[in-house]
Scaffold this motif. Structure first.
Motif, PDB file in Angstrom:
ATOM      1  N   THR A   7      76.505  41.809  34.027  1.00 15.14           N
ATOM      2  CA  THR A   7      77.207  42.989  34.533  1.00 15.14           C
ATOM      3  C   THR A   7      76.626  43.479  35.858  1.00 15.14           C
ATOM      4  N   GLY A   8      75.472  42.955  36.257  1.00 13.93           N
ATOM      5  CA  GLY A   8      74.812  43.489  37.445  1.00 13.93           C
ATOM      6  C   GLY A   8      75.587  43.259  38.728  1.00 13.93           C
ATOM      7  N   ASP A   9      75.409  44.177  39.673  1.00 17.91           N
ATOM      8  CA  ASP A   9      76.095  44.039  40.959  1.00 17.91           C
ATOM      9  C   ASP A   9      75.262  43.237  41.963  1.00 17.91           C
ATOM     10  N   ARG A  10      74.086  42.805  41.546  1.00 21.48           N
ATOM     11  CA  ARG A  10      73.243  41.983  42.406  1.00 21.48           C
ATOM     12  C   ARG A  10      73.073  40.611  41.743  1.00 21.48           C
ATOM     13  N   SER A  11      72.654  39.639  42.554  1.00 28.71           N
ATOM     14  CA  SER A  11      72.443  38.300  41.996  1.00 28.71           C
ATOM     15  C   SER A  11      70.999  38.173  41.513  1.00 28.71           C
ATOM     16  N   ALA A  12      70.762  37.143  40.692  1.00 32.14           N
ATOM     17  CA  ALA A  12      69.390  36.856  40.260  1.00 32.14           C
ATOM     18  C   ALA A  12      68.516  36.572  41.481  1.00 32.14           C
ATOM     19  N   THR A  13      69.097  35.968  42.495  1.00 31.41           N
ATOM     20  CA  THR A  13      68.335  35.677  43.728  1.00 31.41           C
ATOM     21  C   THR A  13      67.910  36.983  44.409  1.00 31.41           C
ATOM     22  N   ASP A  14      68.818  37.966  44.441  1.00 30.79           N
ATOM     23  CA  ASP A  14      68.459  39.273  45.029  1.00 30.79           C
ATOM     24  C   ASP A  14      67.233  39.842  44.303  1.00 30.79           C
ATOM     25  N   GLY A  15      67.290  39.805  42.965  1.00 26.95           N
ATOM     26  CA  GLY A  15      66.166  40.337  42.180  1.00 26.95           C
ATOM     27  C   GLY A  15      64.890  39.562  42.429  1.00 26.95           C
ATOM     28  N   ALA A  16      65.024  38.236  42.489  1.00 23.16           N
ATOM     29  CA  ALA A  16      63.851  37.377  42.696  1.00 23.16           C
ATOM     30  C   ALA A  16      63.206  37.616  44.058  1.00 23.16           C
ATOM     31  N   THR A  17      64.025  37.966  45.031  1.00 19.07           N
ATOM     32  CA  THR A  17      63.500  38.190  46.391  1.00 19.07           C
ATOM     33  C   THR A  17      62.462  39.322  46.387  1.00 19.07           C
ATOM     34  N   ASN A  47      51.310  44.720  41.692  1.00 14.21           N
ATOM     35  CA  ASN A  47      52.437  45.632  41.921  1.00 14.21           C
ATOM     36  C   ASN A  47      53.536  45.396  40.895  1.00 14.21           C
ATOM     37  N   ALA A  48      54.360  46.425  40.721  1.00 19.88           N
ATOM     38  CA  ALA A  48      55.514  46.321  39.824  1.00 19.88           C
ATOM     39  C   ALA A  48      56.766  46.184  40.674  1.00 19.88           C
ATOM     40  N   ALA A  49      57.626  45.238  40.274  1.00 20.84           N
ATOM     41  CA  ALA A  49      58.847  44.936  41.036  1.00 20.84           C
ATOM     42  C   ALA A  49      60.067  45.531  40.342  1.00 20.84           C
ATOM     43  N   VAL A  50      60.924  46.151  41.132  1.00 21.73           N
ATOM     44  CA  VAL A  50      62.225  46.603  40.630  1.00 21.73           C
ATOM     45  C   VAL A  50      63.293  45.685  41.217  1.00 21.73           C
ATOM     46  N   PRO A  51      63.852  44.790  40.385  1.00 22.52           N
ATOM     47  CA  PRO A  51      64.818  43.822  40.925  1.00 22.52           C
ATOM     48  C   PRO A  51      66.197  44.396  41.187  1.00 22.52           C
ATOM     49  N   GLY A  52      66.485  45.580  40.631  1.00 17.28           N
ATOM     50  CA  GLY A  52      67.843  46.119  40.720  1.00 17.28           C
ATOM     51  C   GLY A  52      68.699  45.542  39.597  1.00 17.28           C
ATOM     52  N   HIS A  53      69.942  45.959  39.556  1.00 17.21           N
ATOM     53  CA  HIS A  53      70.837  45.569  38.458  1.00 17.21           C
ATOM     54  C   HIS A  53      71.438  44.193  38.764  1.00 17.21           C
ATOM     55  N   CYS A  54      70.878  43.156  38.168  1.00 24.78           N
ATOM     56  CA  CYS A  54      71.259  41.779  38.515  1.00 24.78           C
ATOM     57  C   CYS A  54      72.111  41.141  37.415  1.00 24.78           C
ATOM     58  N   ALA A  55      73.029  40.306  37.833  1.00 24.07           N
ATOM     59  CA  ALA A  55      73.910  39.600  36.893  1.00 24.07           C
ATOM     60  C   ALA A  55      73.162  38.427  36.265  1.00 24.07           C
ATOM     61  N   THR A  56      72.583  38.669  35.084  1.00 25.20           N
ATOM     62  CA  THR A  56      71.865  37.624  34.333  1.00 25.20           C
ATOM     63  C   THR A  56      72.265  37.753  32.861  1.00 25.20           C
ATOM     64  N   ASP A  98      63.492  46.244  47.150  1.00 21.69           N
ATOM     65  CA  ASP A  98      63.876  45.444  48.322  1.00 21.69           C
ATOM     66  C   ASP A  98      63.050  45.768  49.571  1.00 21.69           C
ATOM     67  N   GLY A  99      62.570  44.701  50.198  1.00 18.40           N
ATOM     68  CA  GLY A  99      61.850  44.846  51.460  1.00 18.40           C
ATOM     69  C   GLY A  99      60.560  45.644  51.330  1.00 18.40           C
ATOM     70  N   GLY A 100      60.052  45.771  50.106  1.00 12.22           N
ATOM     71  CA  GLY A 100      58.804  46.512  49.894  1.00 12.22           C
ATOM     72  C   GLY A 100      58.994  48.022  49.865  1.00 12.22           C
TER      73      GLY A 100
END
Ligand SMILES: NC(=O)c1ccc[n+]([C@@H]2O[C@H](COP(=O)([O-])OP(=O)(O)OC[C@H]3O[C@@H](n4cnc5c(N)ncnc54)[C@H](OP(=O)(O)O)[C@@H]3O)[C@@H](O)[C@H]2O)c1
Length: 239
Positions: free
Chosen positions: A202-212, A187-196, A232-234
């Motif tokens: 600049t992302g509004d999400r954390s790296a942990t959010d993306g990793a989840t 599967n392909a994961a979309v982590p969202g816009h993460c601050a890395t 998120d959440g599949g």
């Protein structure tokens, strides 16, 4: 049996957090990184094992696969996380400012590297009971998101990074087709816009959010999806 997981580009950002969360789940985590010092430092902090792996270098990939084969004999989880936006001239800006060098640089890592790593580790993934392959993509690789006027991303006109992730999406679908019936999910994961570092934080999400998101796809049950673009959440996103 303890699961063996390899995360590429795991010395920082979303990859590091993915490695941390997989280790928290009790997996034996292999921290793939191209830089010896950064990789070893990250692995030590995680209580994980460093594996030198530059996804743009076939020799490095072959050596990493040989090491995993010799030491573990199989691989349960592969997270193709390493990715770049490009540092050479012509990597940013509109299509008319795109350079061949920038396309080559970014595709070498995000696309060619992902396929080379996957193919090198597939024999080991086939030896696992129910392996999971997670290809870290991006919503900017989605035709639907980039052309939907209601989506803020549709205002973006750039070639290099977005098309590399569109390729990742199609590659994901093709592997899922070939591996259907093997128990391996891709599967392909979309982590969202993460601050890395990649987004200059600049992302509004954390790296942990993306990793989840990656961890969710790395631990899908037998009746979980394959060949999808998920966040998120599949939650499924359109390609
Ligand atoms: N951050 C976001 O908002 C976002 C959104 C959508 C998708 N993504 C994707 O998420 C993934 C992780 O990105 P991130 O935000 O965590 O970025 P990051 O903090 O810049 O981390 C990228 C990682 O990839 C590694 N890498 C780059 N080229 C490599 C190579 N040739 N071989 C091995 N490792 C290599 C980097 O290693 P070095 O430290 O040696 O450079 C680093 O560990 C990428 O695929 C990215 O496209 C990120």
């Amino acid at each position: 049996m303890t699961k063996i997981a390899l995360v590429t580009g795991a010395n920082k950002g979303i990859g590091y957090e993915t490695a941390r969360l997989l280790a928290e789940q009790g997996m034996t985590v292999l921290v793939g990184a191209r830089d010896e010092e950064l990789g070893a430092t990250a692995a030590a902090a995680l209580g994980a094992r460093f594996v030198r792996l530059d996804v743009s270098d076939d020799d490095s990939i072959a050596r990493a696969a040989e090491l995993v084969a010799a030491e573990y004999g199989r691989l349960d989880v592969l997270v193709n996380n390493a990715g770049i936006t490009g540092s050479v001239e012509g990597a940013r800006g509109g299509p008319s400012r795109t350079s061949r060098a920038a396309l080559r640089q970014v595709f070498e890592t995000n696309v060619f590297g992902l396929v080379a790593v996957t193919n090198a580790f597939l024999p080991l993934l086939r030896k696992a009971d129910a392996a999971r392959i997670v290809n870290v993509s991006s919503e900017v690789g989605s035709f639907t998101s980039m052309t939907d006027p209601a989506n803020p991303l549709s205002g973006m006109a750039a070639i290099v990074y977005p098309t590399s992730k569109t390729a990742v999406n199609m590659i994901t679908v093709m592997y899922a087709k070939e591996l259907a019936g093997t128990g391996i999910k891709v599967n392909a994961a979309v982590p969202g816009h993460c601050a890395t570092d990649l987004t200059r934080h600049t992302g509004d999400r954390s790296a942990t959010d993306g990793a989840t998101v990656s961890v969710h796809l790395a631990t899908l049950p037998a009746d979980g999806p394959t060949g999808r673009l998920l966040t998120d959440g599949g939650r499924q996103l359109p390609f």
